[in-house]
Design a protein around this motif. Structure first.
Motif, PDB file in Angstrom:
ATOM      1  N   LEU A  35       0.870  -1.185   0.000  1.00 31.60           N
ATOM      2  CA  LEU A  35       0.000   0.000   0.000  1.00 31.60           C
ATOM      3  C   LEU A  35       0.903   1.229   0.000  1.00 31.60           C
ATOM      4  O   LEU A  35       1.424   1.613   1.041  1.00 31.60           O
ATOM      5  N   PRO A  36       1.132   1.841  -1.136  1.00 30.31           N
ATOM      6  CA  PRO A  36       2.146   2.902  -1.208  1.00 30.31           C
ATOM      7  C   PRO A  36       1.853   4.103  -0.328  1.00 30.31           C
ATOM      8  O   PRO A  36       2.776   4.807   0.086  1.00 30.31           O
ATOM      9  N   GLU A  37       0.608   4.343   0.001  1.00 30.13           N
ATOM     10  CA  GLU A  37       0.287   5.506   0.817  1.00 30.13           C
ATOM     11  C   GLU A  37       0.742   5.336   2.258  1.00 30.13           C
ATOM     12  O   GLU A  37       1.100   6.307   2.915  1.00 30.13           O
ATOM     13  N   ALA A  38       0.764   4.083   2.746  1.00 34.24           N
ATOM     14  CA  ALA A  38       0.955   3.912   4.185  1.00 34.24           C
ATOM     15  C   ALA A  38       1.934   2.821   4.600  1.00 34.24           C
ATOM     16  O   ALA A  38       2.466   2.880   5.709  1.00 34.24           O
ATOM     17  N   THR A  39       2.175   1.804   3.788  1.00 34.58           N
ATOM     18  CA  THR A  39       2.921   0.647   4.298  1.00 34.58           C
ATOM     19  C   THR A  39       4.073   0.207   3.400  1.00 34.58           C
ATOM     20  O   THR A  39       4.418  -0.970   3.351  1.00 34.58           O
ATOM     21  N   THR A  40       4.679   1.137   2.706  1.00 33.13           N
ATOM     22  CA  THR A  40       5.802   0.782   1.834  1.00 33.13           C
ATOM     23  C   THR A  40       6.931   0.097   2.604  1.00 33.13           C
ATOM     24  O   THR A  40       7.448  -0.949   2.186  1.00 33.13           O
TER      25      THR A  40
ATOM     26  N   LEU B 226      -5.459   0.442  11.780  1.00 32.45           N
ATOM     27  CA  LEU B 226      -5.048   1.013  10.498  1.00 32.45           C
ATOM     28  C   LEU B 226      -6.230   1.656   9.795  1.00 32.45           C
ATOM     29  O   LEU B 226      -6.111   2.763   9.256  1.00 32.45           O
ATOM     30  N   ALA B 227      -7.376   0.977   9.810  1.00 28.27           N
ATOM     31  CA  ALA B 227      -8.571   1.562   9.195  1.00 28.27           C
ATOM     32  C   ALA B 227      -8.953   2.867   9.888  1.00 28.27           C
ATOM     33  O   ALA B 227      -9.330   3.847   9.228  1.00 28.27           O
ATOM     34  N   GLU B 228      -8.828   2.896  11.207  1.00 26.88           N
ATOM     35  CA  GLU B 228      -9.154   4.113  11.954  1.00 26.88           C
ATOM     36  C   GLU B 228      -8.172   5.236  11.621  1.00 26.88           C
ATOM     37  O   GLU B 228      -8.567   6.399  11.488  1.00 26.88           O
ATOM     38  N   ARG B 229      -6.887   4.865  11.483  1.00 23.80           N
ATOM     39  CA  ARG B 229      -5.883   5.875  11.161  1.00 23.80           C
ATOM     40  C   ARG B 229      -6.100   6.450   9.760  1.00 23.80           C
ATOM     41  O   ARG B 229      -6.031   7.669   9.555  1.00 23.80           O
ATOM     42  N   LEU B 230      -6.393   5.588   8.812  1.00 26.41           N
ATOM     43  CA  LEU B 230      -6.661   6.060   7.459  1.00 26.41           C
ATOM     44  C   LEU B 230      -7.906   6.949   7.429  1.00 26.41           C
ATOM     45  O   LEU B 230      -7.941   7.966   6.739  1.00 26.41           O
ATOM     46  N   ALA B 231      -8.913   6.540   8.204  1.00 28.90           N
ATOM     47  CA  ALA B 231     -10.140   7.345   8.257  1.00 28.90           C
ATOM     48  C   ALA B 231      -9.857   8.732   8.823  1.00 28.90           C
ATOM     49  O   ALA B 231     -10.324   9.750   8.290  1.00 28.90           O
ATOM     50  N   ALA B 232      -9.078   8.787   9.912  1.00 27.88           N
ATOM     51  CA  ALA B 232      -8.771  10.075  10.525  1.00 27.88           C
ATOM     52  C   ALA B 232      -7.960  10.958   9.591  1.00 27.88           C
ATOM     53  O   ALA B 232      -8.204  12.167   9.490  1.00 27.88           O
ATOM     54  N   GLU B 233      -7.010  10.359   8.890  1.00 28.54           N
ATOM     55  CA  GLU B 233      -6.159  11.142   7.996  1.00 28.54           C
ATOM     56  C   GLU B 233      -6.913  11.672   6.782  1.00 28.54           C
ATOM     57  O   GLU B 233      -6.513  12.674   6.184  1.00 28.54           O
ATOM     58  N   HIS B 234      -8.019  11.010   6.430  1.00 26.53           N
ATOM     59  CA  HIS B 234      -8.802  11.433   5.269  1.00 26.53           C
ATOM     60  C   HIS B 234     -10.127  12.080   5.674  1.00 26.53           C
ATOM     61  O   HIS B 234     -10.970  12.350   4.811  1.00 26.53           O
TER      62      HIS B 234
ATOM     63  N   ARG C  78     -11.941   1.058   6.130  1.00 24.55           N
ATOM     64  CA  ARG C  78     -11.909  -0.353   5.728  1.00 24.55           C
ATOM     65  C   ARG C  78     -12.003  -0.483   4.209  1.00 24.55           C
ATOM     66  O   ARG C  78     -11.301  -1.292   3.593  1.00 24.55           O
ATOM     67  N   ARG C  79     -12.872   0.318   3.621  1.00 28.13           N
ATOM     68  CA  ARG C  79     -13.008   0.257   2.159  1.00 28.13           C
ATOM     69  C   ARG C  79     -11.719   0.696   1.476  1.00 28.13           C
ATOM     70  O   ARG C  79     -11.362   0.175   0.411  1.00 28.13           O
ATOM     71  N   MET C  80     -11.013   1.663   2.084  1.00 31.91           N
ATOM     72  CA  MET C  80      -9.723   2.074   1.511  1.00 31.91           C
ATOM     73  C   MET C  80      -8.745   0.900   1.483  1.00 31.91           C
ATOM     74  O   MET C  80      -8.017   0.702   0.494  1.00 31.91           O
ATOM     75  N   ILE C  81      -8.720   0.135   2.568  1.00 32.82           N
ATOM     76  CA  ILE C  81      -7.840  -1.033   2.612  1.00 32.82           C
ATOM     77  C   ILE C  81      -8.250  -2.031   1.540  1.00 32.82           C
ATOM     78  O   ILE C  81      -7.416  -2.541   0.778  1.00 32.82           O
ATOM     79  N   MET C  82      -9.542  -2.317   1.463  1.00 35.10           N
ATOM     80  CA  MET C  82     -10.047  -3.262   0.464  1.00 35.10           C
ATOM     81  C   MET C  82      -9.707  -2.791  -0.937  1.00 35.10           C
ATOM     82  O   MET C  82      -9.219  -3.553  -1.772  1.00 35.10           O
TER      83      MET C  82
END
Length: 259
Positions: free
Chosen positions: A144-149, A192-200, A208-212
């Motif tokens: 996931l290049p945005e977060a887990t390279t 991770l889903a919560e962190r992505l949600a907060a950042e966006h 969760r959908r972002m991860i999927m």
């Protein structure tokens, strides 16, 4: 071969065994008859102190403490499951990852396995048998290049190291296998889903959908459960998998596309 799967008489070390797939693996191994030692930074009250080591495996000293406990408390080891892993790197792609972030990801996702194997595998070779299971990740193929390279790169390194180790020690009786999970419904994946949600600026379901979406979707429509990961690990650790070594087992609900 008849009868149920068993690990009776086996001595096992499972790292990161207090949460998620690690905790599920510890519980299943014990149900199957293994004598299990596990480790994390803090012992939960339900785990017996005699079969737990509080240690920071990102440090060489922590790995040495665990290896010593394996020798003194178990009297040796037959199965080592390297479950430890994760990522705390910030979002923002490669440019957000400085040297310290890269070092943290390698110290968490690669070096504990390297250090513990170096300490414990020679005794497995000397006793003529053992199993080492490295838990990698499908992100070594689908980062996931945005977060887990950095996490994905560290897991790729773990996978390559694991293959090399298997070629060296399998002829000496020690099997080395990789388990490569996709998305598991654990505390860390929810975080991770919560962190992505907060950042966006959105909600957790959108995270969760972002991860999927980043993974290209999960064809079965859900993540794996910790128990499902544990079931695979237990089979691979058992004598029923006696000719399986040097390979990787993907458990991802079909996420990784194949030809």
């Amino acid at each position: 071969m008849t009868g149920f799967l068993t690990l009776t008489g086996k001595r096992a070390l499972v790292t990161s065994g207090t949460r998620g797939a690690g905790a599920a693996t510890v519980a299943l191994f014990r149900d199957l008859g293994a004598d299990v030692l596990t480790t994390a930074r803090t012992r939960p009250p339900e785990l017996p102190a005699s079969r737990f080591v509080a240690a920071d495996l990102t440090r060489a000293e922590g790995c040495a403490e665990v290896a010593d406990a394996v020798r003194t408390r178990l009297g040796g080891v037959d199965i080592v499951v390297h479950m430890l892993g994760g990522s705390s790197a910030p979002a923002g792609g490669y440019a957000a990852l400085d040297d310290a972030e890269w070092r943290r990801e390698l110290d968490l996702n690669l070096m504990p396995a390297v250090r513990l194997d170096r300490a414990l595998v020679p005794a497995m070779v000397a006793q003529g048998g053992g199993v080492v299971i490295h838990v990698t990740s499908i992100q070594r193929e689908l980062p996931l290049p945005e977060a887990t390279t950095a996490y994905a790169a560290a897991k790729a390194a773990l996978s390559t190291y694991s293959k090399s180790l298997s070629k060296e020690v399998s002829p000496k009786g020690v099997r080395v296998v990789r388990v490569s999970p996709g998305w598991i419904e654990t505390e860390s994946s929810v975080a991770l889903a919560e962190r992505l949600a907060a950042e966006h600026g959105t909600d957790v379901e959108a995270g969760r959908r972002m991860i999927m979406d980043s993974l290209g979707g999960v064809p079965i429509g859900r993540p794996s459960t910790p128990a499902e990961i544990a079931n695979l690990v237990a089979f691979l650790a058992s004598d029923r998998a006696g000719t399986i070594t040097g390979t990787e087992y993907v458990i991802d609900g079909g996420t990784v596309p194949t030809a």
